[in-house]
Design a protein around this motif. Structure first.
Motif, PDB file in Angstrom:
ATOM      1  N   ARG A 236     -81.962 -15.525   8.121  1.00 41.97           N
ATOM      2  CA  ARG A 236     -82.767 -14.150   8.699  1.00 41.97           C
ATOM      3  C   ARG A 236     -82.353 -13.128   7.614  1.00 41.97           C
ATOM      4  N   GLU A 239     -84.482 -13.390   4.633  1.00 42.69           N
ATOM      5  CA  GLU A 239     -86.010 -13.285   4.968  1.00 42.69           C
ATOM      6  C   GLU A 239     -86.219 -11.918   4.927  1.00 42.69           C
ATOM      7  N   ALA A 243     -88.210  -9.372   2.479  1.00 40.51           N
ATOM      8  CA  ALA A 243     -89.282  -8.393   2.986  1.00 40.51           C
ATOM      9  C   ALA A 243     -89.233  -7.074   2.379  1.00 40.51           C
TER      10      ALA A 243
ATOM     11  N   GLN B  37     -85.704 -24.091  12.453  1.00 37.17           N
ATOM     12  CA  GLN B  37     -86.977 -24.763  12.188  1.00 37.17           C
ATOM     13  C   GLN B  37     -88.095 -23.731  12.031  1.00 37.17           C
ATOM     14  N   ALA B  38     -88.076 -22.569  13.072  1.00 36.20           N
ATOM     15  CA  ALA B  38     -89.095 -21.530  12.904  1.00 36.20           C
ATOM     16  C   ALA B  38     -89.023 -20.828  11.484  1.00 36.20           C
ATOM     17  N   LEU B  39     -87.612 -20.567  10.888  1.00 43.20           N
ATOM     18  CA  LEU B  39     -87.477 -19.831   9.602  1.00 43.20           C
ATOM     19  C   LEU B  39     -87.703 -20.871   8.501  1.00 43.20           C
ATOM     20  N   GLU B  40     -87.749 -22.313   8.796  1.00 45.18           N
ATOM     21  CA  GLU B  40     -88.127 -23.019   7.620  1.00 45.18           C
ATOM     22  C   GLU B  40     -89.658 -23.191   7.676  1.00 45.18           C
ATOM     23  N   ALA B  41     -90.153 -23.103   8.571  1.00 40.49           N
ATOM     24  CA  ALA B  41     -91.661 -23.006   8.835  1.00 40.49           C
ATOM     25  C   ALA B  41     -92.223 -21.759   8.165  1.00 40.49           C
ATOM     26  N   ARG B  42     -91.564 -20.944   8.149  1.00 40.31           N
ATOM     27  CA  ARG B  42     -91.977 -19.419   7.539  1.00 40.31           C
ATOM     28  C   ARG B  42     -91.706 -19.686   5.902  1.00 40.31           C
ATOM     29  N   GLY B  43     -90.930 -20.671   5.512  1.00 40.12           N
ATOM     30  CA  GLY B  43     -90.722 -20.840   4.047  1.00 40.12           C
ATOM     31  C   GLY B  43     -89.414 -20.406   3.634  1.00 40.12           C
ATOM     32  N   VAL B  44     -88.597 -19.935   4.587  1.00 39.68           N
ATOM     33  CA  VAL B  44     -87.098 -19.500   4.300  1.00 39.68           C
ATOM     34  C   VAL B  44     -86.404 -20.845   4.408  1.00 39.68           C
ATOM     35  N   ARG B  45     -85.831 -21.119   3.346  1.00 43.37           N
ATOM     36  CA  ARG B  45     -85.088 -22.525   3.352  1.00 43.37           C
ATOM     37  C   ARG B  45     -83.743 -22.251   2.400  1.00 43.37           C
TER      38      ARG B  45
END
Lengths: 246, 66
Positions: A236, A239, A243, B37-45
């Motif tokens: 997070r 991310e 951003a 999983q939500a983060l990985e779905a947004r491309g954050v890996r």
């Protein structure tokens, strides 16, 4: 110390713990089932305490576990402060709610045992009071971990507090020897050997061993959750930083 | 059985506390897994899970996994 360093890798820990968990559940069940069978159907009633002795088979193991969990947290705290092991404060943080639950079980079952035997739900006896202090220390540590956002800073602060609080462990253990208490003295871990009859000692040791395995399984799950929580937090933050840069 | 109520209350309260503890651990695990999983779905890996990229692309995948 190679195995010790191997555990420093959270991914390796997750893989290993996933393999270990079914064995721990299975072993715990294998030991607890005969343990409780013996506790209820083979162990005789106590000549003074009657059937309330059945409470001992959960009260005593959870009292031991509440203290052992804190001892594990103290060792983990040394790992955090001295060796800076990446999983040490994960282990300590994961153990705290389990220790709090075990201390609560010990206090509640002790109260259910105390009322028919002593005529009181609670007395400010040295053993009971020091166990209550242990329970409150667990709650304080959980609050501290939740109050500090950065898990590394929280881990260090909690490690110092855990080590300071470990002074309470010998106080709990020897409270029945150092003070004149209503609580009975130790009857298993004594220098001159157990004073409890073998027909009660065996089921007690079985239930204690089974619950220890249960604790290990719950601790591994809690550690796995904490590792995932830290991954989520890291991702997070990344991310958010992406951003800002975009 | 004498004092049956006290014995039953001891075992029930123990089962209740352990049950709540186990339920909390299971729900917490599901919550963290879903968030990951939500983060990985947004491309954050994480670096180990990031898809391979040609050398000429930006440094995004590096930043994500640090």
């Amino acid at each position: 110390m190679n195995w010790f360093n191997d555990f420093a890798n959270p991914t390796r820990f997750l893989n290993l713990s996933a393999k270990l968990l079914p064995w721990l559940w299975g072993l715990a069940a294998l030991i607890l089932i005969p343990g409780f069978y013996m506790a209820f159907f083979i162990a005789p009633e106590d000549y003074q305490q009657g059937q309330t002795i059945r409470i001992m088979f959960i009260h005593v193991p959870f009292a031991w576990l509440a203290m052992a969990t804190y001892a594990l947290m103290a060792i983990s705290s040394i790992g955090t402060l001295v060796w800076k092991h990446p999983l040490a404060d994960v282990s300590a943080k994961a153990a705290a709610p389990l220790g709090a639950a075990f201390a609560l079980i010990c206090l509640l079952t002790g109260s259910f045992w105390g009322k028919p035997m002593w005529g009181a739900w609670w007395v400010w006896d040295a053993r009971l009071t020091s166990m209550l202090v242990l329970f409150l220390m667990y709650l304080g540590l959980i609050a501290l971990w939740n109050a500090v956002e950065d898990p590394i800073r929280a881990g260090k602060a909690a490690a110092v507090l855990t080590l300071v609080g470990s002074i309470n462990l010998p106080i709990i253990k020897f409270s029945v020897d150092w003070w004149n208490t209503l609580h009975q003295p130790a009857s298993v871990f004594r220098f001159d050997g157990p004073t409890i009859h073998i027909s009660m000692l065996i089921p007690l040791l079985l239930t204690a061993a089974g619950m220890t395995l249960l604790f290990l399984a719950l601790h591994l799950i809690a550690m796995r959750n904490e590792i995932l929580r830290r991954r989520v937090r890291t991702l997070r933050l990344l991310e958010a930083s992406r951003a800002v840069e975009a | 059985m004498q004092h049956f109520g006290f014995i039953l209350a001891s075992y029930l309260s123990t089962a209740l506390i352990l049950g709540v503890l186990a339920l909390w651990l299971i729900l917490d695990h599901k919550k963290q897994k879903a968030a990951l999983q939500a983060l990985e779905a947004r491309g954050v890996r994480r670096r180990s899970n990031a898809p391979a990229k040609p050398a000429t692309t930006s440094h995004d995948s590096e930043q994500v996994t640090k």
